[in-house]
Motif scaffolding. Structure first.
Motif, PDB file in Angstrom:
ATOM      1  N   MET A   1      27.865 -18.392  33.638  1.00 34.78           N
ATOM      2  CA  MET A   1      28.412 -17.196  33.019  1.00 34.78           C
ATOM      3  C   MET A   1      29.948 -17.204  32.965  1.00 34.78           C
ATOM      4  N   PRO A   2      30.692 -17.630  34.005  1.00 37.07           N
ATOM      5  CA  PRO A   2      32.148 -17.668  33.878  1.00 37.07           C
ATOM      6  C   PRO A   2      32.625 -18.550  32.729  1.00 37.07           C
ATOM      7  N   ILE A   3      31.905 -19.645  32.432  1.00 37.66           N
ATOM      8  CA  ILE A   3      32.303 -20.514  31.326  1.00 37.66           C
ATOM      9  C   ILE A   3      32.141 -19.779  30.003  1.00 37.66           C
ATOM     10  N   LEU A   4      31.059 -19.011  29.864  1.00 35.60           N
ATOM     11  CA  LEU A   4      30.868 -18.238  28.647  1.00 35.60           C
ATOM     12  C   LEU A   4      31.940 -17.179  28.485  1.00 35.60           C
ATOM     13  N   MET A   5      32.363 -16.590  29.581  1.00 30.16           N
ATOM     14  CA  MET A   5      33.443 -15.594  29.515  1.00 30.16           C
ATOM     15  C   MET A   5      34.756 -16.235  29.098  1.00 30.16           C
ATOM     16  N   LEU A   6      35.011 -17.464  29.580  1.00 29.90           N
ATOM     17  CA  LEU A   6      36.236 -18.166  29.198  1.00 29.90           C
ATOM     18  C   LEU A   6      36.217 -18.526  27.715  1.00 29.90           C
ATOM     19  N   ILE A   7      35.079 -18.998  27.235  1.00 32.71           N
ATOM     20  CA  ILE A   7      34.953 -19.331  25.817  1.00 32.71           C
ATOM     21  C   ILE A   7      35.136 -18.092  24.957  1.00 32.71           C
ATOM     22  N   GLU A   8      34.567 -16.979  25.384  1.00 34.84           N
ATOM     23  CA  GLU A   8      34.709 -15.735  24.627  1.00 34.84           C
ATOM     24  C   GLU A   8      36.155 -15.262  24.611  1.00 34.84           C
ATOM     25  N   TYR A   9      36.873 -15.469  25.709  1.00 34.27           N
ATOM     26  CA  TYR A   9      38.297 -15.098  25.758  1.00 34.27           C
ATOM     27  C   TYR A   9      39.103 -15.927  24.763  1.00 34.27           C
ATOM     28  N   PHE A  10      38.844 -17.228  24.709  1.00 34.87           N
ATOM     29  CA  PHE A  10      39.539 -18.082  23.743  1.00 34.87           C
ATOM     30  C   PHE A  10      39.190 -17.683  22.305  1.00 34.87           C
ATOM     31  N   ARG A  11      37.926 -17.376  22.072  1.00 37.12           N
ATOM     32  CA  ARG A  11      37.520 -16.996  20.719  1.00 37.12           C
ATOM     33  C   ARG A  11      38.181 -15.695  20.291  1.00 37.12           C
ATOM     34  N   ALA A  12      38.237 -14.709  21.176  1.00 38.10           N
ATOM     35  CA  ALA A  12      38.871 -13.432  20.857  1.00 38.10           C
ATOM     36  C   ALA A  12      40.370 -13.609  20.613  1.00 38.10           C
ATOM     37  N   THR A  13      41.001 -14.491  21.393  1.00 42.83           N
ATOM     38  CA  THR A  13      42.427 -14.763  21.180  1.00 42.83           C
ATOM     39  C   THR A  13      42.669 -15.404  19.822  1.00 42.83           C
ATOM     40  N   MET A  14      41.844 -16.382  19.459  1.00 40.18           N
ATOM     41  CA  MET A  14      41.977 -17.020  18.156  1.00 40.18           C
ATOM     42  C   MET A  14      41.681 -16.044  17.020  1.00 40.18           C
ATOM     43  N   GLN A  15      40.751 -15.121  17.226  1.00 40.41           N
ATOM     44  CA  GLN A  15      40.446 -14.127  16.204  1.00 40.41           C
ATOM     45  C   GLN A  15      41.649 -13.219  15.961  1.00 40.41           C
ATOM     46  N   GLN A  16      42.272 -12.735  17.026  1.00 42.34           N
ATOM     47  CA  GLN A  16      43.451 -11.877  16.882  1.00 42.34           C
ATOM     48  C   GLN A  16      44.627 -12.632  16.282  1.00 42.34           C
ATOM     49  N   TRP A  17      44.824 -13.864  16.733  1.00 40.45           N
ATOM     50  CA  TRP A  17      45.921 -14.685  16.227  1.00 40.45           C
ATOM     51  C   TRP A  17      45.737 -14.970  14.733  1.00 40.45           C
ATOM     52  N   SER A  18      44.534 -15.320  14.335  1.00 44.22           N
ATOM     53  CA  SER A  18      44.267 -15.616  12.931  1.00 44.22           C
ATOM     54  C   SER A  18      44.470 -14.375  12.061  1.00 44.22           C
ATOM     55  N   PHE A  19      44.060 -13.220  12.565  1.00 42.95           N
ATOM     56  CA  PHE A  19      44.234 -11.975  11.811  1.00 42.95           C
ATOM     57  C   PHE A  19      45.712 -11.654  11.612  1.00 42.95           C
ATOM     58  N   GLN A  20      46.515 -11.799  12.654  1.00 44.52           N
ATOM     59  CA  GLN A  20      47.944 -11.511  12.552  1.00 44.52           C
ATOM     60  C   GLN A  20      48.644 -12.480  11.600  1.00 44.52           C
ATOM     61  N   LYS A  21      48.332 -13.771  11.705  1.00 48.21           N
ATOM     62  CA  LYS A  21      48.954 -14.749  10.827  1.00 48.21           C
ATOM     63  C   LYS A  21      48.541 -14.531   9.370  1.00 48.21           C
ATOM     64  N   ARG A  22      47.318 -14.130   9.139  1.00 52.10           N
ATOM     65  CA  ARG A  22      46.851 -13.883   7.783  1.00 52.10           C
ATOM     66  C   ARG A  22      47.596 -12.710   7.155  1.00 52.10           C
ATOM     67  N   ASN A  23      47.850 -11.671   7.955  1.00 47.23           N
ATOM     68  CA  ASN A  23      48.594 -10.523   7.441  1.00 47.23           C
ATOM     69  C   ASN A  23      50.045 -10.878   7.148  1.00 47.23           C
ATOM     70  N   VAL A  24      50.647 -11.674   8.011  1.00 48.41           N
ATOM     71  CA  VAL A  24      52.032 -12.099   7.776  1.00 48.41           C
ATOM     72  C   VAL A  24      52.139 -12.908   6.493  1.00 48.41           C
ATOM     73  N   ALA A  25      51.194 -13.821   6.282  1.00 44.63           N
ATOM     74  CA  ALA A  25      51.222 -14.637   5.074  1.00 44.63           C
ATOM     75  C   ALA A  25      50.957 -13.803   3.828  1.00 44.63           C
ATOM     76  N   ALA A  26      50.107 -12.775   3.952  1.00 44.18           N
ATOM     77  CA  ALA A  26      49.796 -11.949   2.786  1.00 44.18           C
ATOM     78  C   ALA A  26      50.972 -11.058   2.387  1.00 44.18           C
ATOM     79  N   GLU A  27      51.749 -10.606   3.362  1.00 40.58           N
ATOM     80  CA  GLU A  27      52.868  -9.713   3.080  1.00 40.58           C
ATOM     81  C   GLU A  27      54.165 -10.449   2.750  1.00 40.58           C
TER      82      GLU A  27
END
Length: 207
Positions: A1-27
């Motif tokens: 279970m701790p490994i799944l939590m770590l993977i989910e943390y990385f995925r959530a970070t990449m999701q937020q990062w990708s969203f922010q970069k996409r908005n910067v590029a669009a504007e």
């Protein structure tokens, strides 16, 4: 279970990062990314007092008061300071020549990786959430991986009996308390029949 939590943390970070970069590029309204624009503006400010001497239509010598002279070659897209080739952005020497030649936009001399259109393509895909582990289908033919077998380490610092003796040191051979022989201990005494073959001696170093 701790490994799944770590993977989910990385995925959530990449999701937020990708969203922010996409908005910067669009504007963005400029041709280059904000980071590239900052570097080019800093290079422009550094080359105000430099002098340019043409060699040909595509080669120029740029002299500054604090650095040695460099040669800018637009045909080969090189500068002898190597910053243009390494960074992919026009260095101060290239920008000085372009300013003298009345170029207002130096984006055509940048690498395509710094274009805002390239940034949009990099982040056009979204990072989606993973399904719940309870909903995942686990194949029945998976091999169970067990942890490796490890011996229990004895407390304290282990003895180093294989080191080279210092000058003036001499080995002292331990005497067996069972048979009285040297170079063996009670645990590996051949007289007790606990071991067969040649016994090994335990050496203690006397300082």
């Amino acid at each position: 279970m701790p490994i799944l939590m770590l993977i989910e943390y990385f995925r959530a970070t990449m999701q937020q990062w990708s969203f922010q970069k996409r908005n910067v590029a669009a504007e963005a309204k400029r041709t280059l990314t904000p980071w590239a624009e900052t570097i080019i503006q800093a290079n422009k400010n550094a080359c105000n007092n430099w002098m340019v001497y043409p060699i040909s239509n595509s080669r120029f010598v740029v002299k500054s008061f604090t650095h040695k002279s460099v040669v800018v070659d637009f045909q080969q897209r090189t500068c002898t300071c190597s910053r243009w080739q390494i960074d992919g952005l026009p260095c101060g020497h290239v920008i000085k020549v372009l300013t003298m030649s009345r170029y207002k936009d130096c984006s055509e001399f940048d690498f395509k990786a710094y274009f805002i259109e390239t940034l949009r393509k990099n982040y056009e895909e979204s990072v989606n959430p993973l399904p719940s582990p309870l909903e995942s289908k686990i194949p029945g033919d998976l091999m169970i991986v067990k942890p490796p077998m490890m011996e229990m380490r004895q407390p304290g610092r282990p003895r180093n009996i294989d080191r080279i003796l210092s000058q003036g040191e001499r080995p002292i051979w331990q005497e067996c308390s069972t048979c009285g022989k040297f170079r063996q201990t009670r645990s590996d005494c051949t007289s007790r029949g606990s071991r067969s073959g040649i016994s090994q001696a335990t050496v203690h170093i006397q300082r």
